[in-house]
Write a protein that holds these residues in place. Structure first.
Motif, PDB file in Angstrom:
ATOM      1  N   ALA A 139     -41.325   3.160  29.849  1.00 37.52           N
ATOM      2  CA  ALA A 139     -40.360   3.616  28.852  1.00 37.52           C
ATOM      3  C   ALA A 139     -40.375   2.782  27.579  1.00 37.52           C
ATOM      4  O   ALA A 139     -40.084   3.308  26.503  1.00 37.52           O
ATOM      5  N   ALA A 140     -40.714   1.500  27.679  1.00 38.48           N
ATOM      6  CA  ALA A 140     -40.668   0.639  26.489  1.00 38.48           C
ATOM      7  C   ALA A 140     -41.594   1.133  25.372  1.00 38.48           C
ATOM      8  O   ALA A 140     -41.160   1.229  24.212  1.00 38.48           O
ATOM      9  N   PRO A 141     -42.863   1.489  25.622  1.00 38.31           N
ATOM     10  CA  PRO A 141     -43.697   1.998  24.522  1.00 38.31           C
ATOM     11  C   PRO A 141     -43.244   3.349  23.993  1.00 38.31           C
ATOM     12  O   PRO A 141     -43.631   3.736  22.891  1.00 38.31           O
ATOM     13  N   GLY A 142     -42.439   4.083  24.743  1.00 39.66           N
ATOM     14  CA  GLY A 142     -41.991   5.384  24.284  1.00 39.66           C
ATOM     15  C   GLY A 142     -40.752   5.360  23.415  1.00 39.66           C
ATOM     16  O   GLY A 142     -40.363   6.407  22.888  1.00 39.66           O
ATOM     17  N   LEU A 143     -40.119   4.193  23.257  1.00 39.76           N
ATOM     18  CA  LEU A 143     -38.920   4.114  22.421  1.00 39.76           C
ATOM     19  C   LEU A 143     -39.282   4.313  20.956  1.00 39.76           C
ATOM     20  O   LEU A 143     -40.369   3.945  20.504  1.00 39.76           O
ATOM     21  N   GLU A 144     -38.338   4.866  20.203  1.00 38.13           N
ATOM     22  CA  GLU A 144     -38.607   5.134  18.787  1.00 38.13           C
ATOM     23  C   GLU A 144     -38.757   3.848  17.979  1.00 38.13           C
ATOM     24  O   GLU A 144     -39.497   3.811  17.009  1.00 38.13           O
ATOM     25  N   ASP A 169     -48.643   7.026  16.149  1.00 37.92           N
ATOM     26  CA  ASP A 169     -49.415   8.173  15.690  1.00 37.92           C
ATOM     27  C   ASP A 169     -49.598   9.227  16.775  1.00 37.92           C
ATOM     28  O   ASP A 169     -50.265  10.240  16.550  1.00 37.92           O
ATOM     29  N   LYS A 170     -49.023   9.005  17.951  1.00 40.63           N
ATOM     30  CA  LYS A 170     -49.131   9.957  19.058  1.00 40.63           C
ATOM     31  C   LYS A 170     -47.735  10.259  19.591  1.00 40.63           C
ATOM     32  O   LYS A 170     -47.317   9.721  20.628  1.00 40.63           O
ATOM     33  N   PRO A 171     -46.979  11.092  18.908  1.00 41.48           N
ATOM     34  CA  PRO A 171     -45.604  11.377  19.367  1.00 41.48           C
ATOM     35  C   PRO A 171     -45.560  12.063  20.728  1.00 41.48           C
ATOM     36  O   PRO A 171     -44.617  11.875  21.486  1.00 41.48           O
ATOM     37  N   GLY A 172     -46.566  12.883  21.025  1.00 43.75           N
ATOM     38  CA  GLY A 172     -46.582  13.523  22.339  1.00 43.75           C
ATOM     39  C   GLY A 172     -46.715  12.520  23.473  1.00 43.75           C
ATOM     40  O   GLY A 172     -46.057  12.636  24.513  1.00 43.75           O
ATOM     41  N   LEU A 173     -47.570  11.505  23.270  1.00 45.96           N
ATOM     42  CA  LEU A 173     -47.740  10.472  24.286  1.00 45.96           C
ATOM     43  C   LEU A 173     -46.467   9.649  24.453  1.00 45.96           C
ATOM     44  O   LEU A 173     -46.082   9.299  25.579  1.00 45.96           O
ATOM     45  N   MET A 208     -29.688  13.133  11.636  1.00 41.41           N
ATOM     46  CA  MET A 208     -28.634  12.995  12.630  1.00 41.41           C
ATOM     47  C   MET A 208     -29.207  13.023  14.047  1.00 41.41           C
ATOM     48  O   MET A 208     -28.817  12.249  14.913  1.00 41.41           O
ATOM     49  N   ALA A 209     -30.175  13.945  14.298  1.00 39.77           N
ATOM     50  CA  ALA A 209     -30.774  14.032  15.627  1.00 39.77           C
ATOM     51  C   ALA A 209     -31.558  12.776  15.957  1.00 39.77           C
ATOM     52  O   ALA A 209     -31.548  12.290  17.082  1.00 39.77           O
ATOM     53  N   GLY A 210     -32.275  12.253  14.939  1.00 39.46           N
ATOM     54  CA  GLY A 210     -33.034  11.024  15.182  1.00 39.46           C
ATOM     55  C   GLY A 210     -32.131   9.853  15.503  1.00 39.46           C
ATOM     56  O   GLY A 210     -32.458   9.022  16.352  1.00 39.46           O
ATOM     57  N   SER A 211     -30.973   9.762  14.833  1.00 41.21           N
ATOM     58  CA  SER A 211     -30.023   8.692  15.125  1.00 41.21           C
ATOM     59  C   SER A 211     -29.471   8.830  16.536  1.00 41.21           C
ATOM     60  O   SER A 211     -29.309   7.835  17.247  1.00 41.21           O
ATOM     61  N   TRP A 212     -29.187  10.071  16.972  1.00 38.74           N
ATOM     62  CA  TRP A 212     -28.694  10.287  18.339  1.00 38.74           C
ATOM     63  C   TRP A 212     -29.738   9.893  19.360  1.00 38.74           C
ATOM     64  O   TRP A 212     -29.418   9.269  20.370  1.00 38.74           O
ATOM     65  N   ARG A 213     -30.987  10.234  19.110  1.00 38.89           N
ATOM     66  CA  ARG A 213     -32.053   9.874  20.045  1.00 38.89           C
ATOM     67  C   ARG A 213     -32.215   8.370  20.153  1.00 38.89           C
ATOM     68  O   ARG A 213     -32.394   7.824  21.241  1.00 38.89           O
ATOM     69  N   ALA A 214     -32.153   7.676  19.027  1.00 38.99           N
ATOM     70  CA  ALA A 214     -32.319   6.220  19.046  1.00 38.99           C
ATOM     71  C   ALA A 214     -31.182   5.561  19.826  1.00 38.99           C
ATOM     72  O   ALA A 214     -31.413   4.646  20.625  1.00 38.99           O
ATOM     73  N   LYS A 215     -29.949   6.040  19.620  1.00 36.39           N
ATOM     74  CA  LYS A 215     -28.820   5.461  20.348  1.00 36.39           C
ATOM     75  C   LYS A 215     -28.906   5.776  21.840  1.00 36.39           C
ATOM     76  O   LYS A 215     -28.610   4.919  22.682  1.00 36.39           O
ATOM     77  N   ARG A 262     -36.518  14.943  25.999  1.00 38.57           N
ATOM     78  CA  ARG A 262     -36.402  16.391  25.808  1.00 38.57           C
ATOM     79  C   ARG A 262     -36.032  16.717  24.381  1.00 38.57           C
ATOM     80  O   ARG A 262     -36.535  17.686  23.787  1.00 38.57           O
ATOM     81  N   SER A 263     -35.152  15.916  23.768  1.00 42.44           N
ATOM     82  CA  SER A 263     -34.776  16.130  22.377  1.00 42.44           C
ATOM     83  C   SER A 263     -35.960  15.894  21.448  1.00 42.44           C
ATOM     84  O   SER A 263     -36.116  16.592  20.443  1.00 42.44           O
ATOM     85  N   MET A 264     -36.811  14.922  21.780  1.00 43.66           N
ATOM     86  CA  MET A 264     -38.001  14.684  20.979  1.00 43.66           C
ATOM     87  C   MET A 264     -38.926  15.891  21.013  1.00 43.66           C
ATOM     88  O   MET A 264     -39.538  16.250  20.008  1.00 43.66           O
ATOM     89  N   ARG A 265     -39.037  16.547  22.148  1.00 48.13           N
ATOM     90  CA  ARG A 265     -39.897  17.734  22.249  1.00 48.13           C
ATOM     91  C   ARG A 265     -39.377  18.856  21.367  1.00 48.13           C
ATOM     92  O   ARG A 265     -40.144  19.562  20.709  1.00 48.13           O
ATOM     93  N   THR A 266     -38.045  19.029  21.337  1.00 44.86           N
ATOM     94  CA  THR A 266     -37.470  20.070  20.490  1.00 44.86           C
ATOM     95  C   THR A 266     -37.709  19.783  19.020  1.00 44.86           C
ATOM     96  O   THR A 266     -37.984  20.694  18.231  1.00 44.86           O
ATOM     97  N   ALA A 267     -37.634  18.501  18.646  1.00 43.58           N
ATOM     98  CA  ALA A 267     -37.851  18.146  17.244  1.00 43.58           C
ATOM     99  C   ALA A 267     -39.309  18.302  16.836  1.00 43.58           C
ATOM    100  O   ALA A 267     -39.621  18.498  15.662  1.00 43.58           O
ATOM    101  N   MET A 268     -40.232  18.211  17.814  1.00 42.61           N
ATOM    102  CA  MET A 268     -41.656  18.304  17.503  1.00 42.61           C
ATOM    103  C   MET A 268     -42.138  19.735  17.356  1.00 42.61           C
ATOM    104  O   MET A 268     -43.244  19.971  16.883  1.00 42.61           O
ATOM    105  N   LEU A 269     -41.346  20.734  17.762  1.00 39.20           N
ATOM    106  CA  LEU A 269     -41.788  22.114  17.674  1.00 39.20           C
ATOM    107  C   LEU A 269     -41.948  22.511  16.219  1.00 39.20           C
ATOM    108  O   LEU A 269     -41.076  22.258  15.382  1.00 39.20           O
ATOM    109  N   PRO A 270     -43.074  23.176  15.846  1.00 42.17           N
ATOM    110  CA  PRO A 270     -43.281  23.542  14.437  1.00 42.17           C
ATOM    111  C   PRO A 270     -42.344  24.660  14.014  1.00 42.17           C
ATOM    112  O   PRO A 270     -41.987  25.540  14.797  1.00 42.17           O
TER     113      PRO A 270
END
Length: 224
Positions: A98-103, A110-114, A1-8, A188-196
């Protein structure tokens, strides 16, 4: 659900930002920041932009003349030129970042942080471009209102009014700022999802089971 919200959110933010950037580029170069209708000659309509002044006649002919010297322009037009060009450059930079950072973009998968930092930088660039668009348009509109209601000017003198580019610039700045905000929020939502996730700690085992020592016999098992 979070991934769908981020993509939209990313798709909507990128669409708004690109629409705002294109509108800002159009606002920069069209000579429609101010308009003037002459009561003595209703067949002519004067329009002014950052770069030239045009006269539109009833038969459809349009005659434009560029502004003379940059230093001879009013302060609001000089600053507006610089800020609008800065806004256009920041909008282009925001698109490239921003274009290379889109999901949905396969670059840097292979570099989600970047990808997150690229998306955040692109959103910041779009937001700054929006502010750089809203500031000169609002300044020119404010001076237009002051000149229109100036009591020291006789009523017979024609007054400049808002042109179409003024409203287009306001919409462009709002779209750029909103698009940049959506991209930054999705980053910001991507950072929260990346936390272990916190690791589950297992209870410590007894020393006897770990060391292989036999437990002491009970007193009831002792033979006297």
């Amino acid at each position: 659900m979070a991934g769908s919200w981020r993509a939209k959110a990313q798709a909507g933010g990128m669409l708004l930002a690109i629409l705002g950037w294109v509108s800002s580029c159009v606002t920069t170069f069209v000579p429609l920041w101010k308009s003037l209708s002459l009561d003595l000659n209703e067949l002519e309509v004067w329009t002014m932009g950052l770069w030239q002044v045009c006269i539109a006649r009833e038969e459809g002919a349009v005659e434009c003349r560029a502004h003379g010297s940059f230093l001879a322009l009013p302060p609001e037009l000089r600053v507006s030129r610089l800020l609008m060009c800065l806004s256009n450059g920041l909008g282009l930079l925001g698109c490239l970042l921003a274009a290379p950072g889109l999901e949905g973009w396969r670059a840097c998968e292979d570099k989600p942080g970047l990808k997150r930092w690229l998306l955040l930088a692109g959103g910041a660039a779009f937001g700054t471009a929006g502010m750089a668009t809203l500031a000169p348009v609002s300044w020119v509109a404010y001076n237009t209102v002051l000149d229109f209601w100036d009591d020291t000017v006789p009523d017979i003198v024609p007054r400049w009014e808002f042109g179409e580019a003024t409203f287009l610039g306001w919409f462009a700045g709002a779209f750029l700022a909103t698009g940049g905000l959506l991209l930054a929020c999705s980053a910001r939502s991507m950072r929260t999802a990346m936390l272990p996730a916190p690791a589950c700690r297992q209870p410590p085992t007894t020393r006897g089971a770990a060391g292989g020592h036999h437990p002491h016999p009970k007193t009831t098992d002792l033979v006297i």
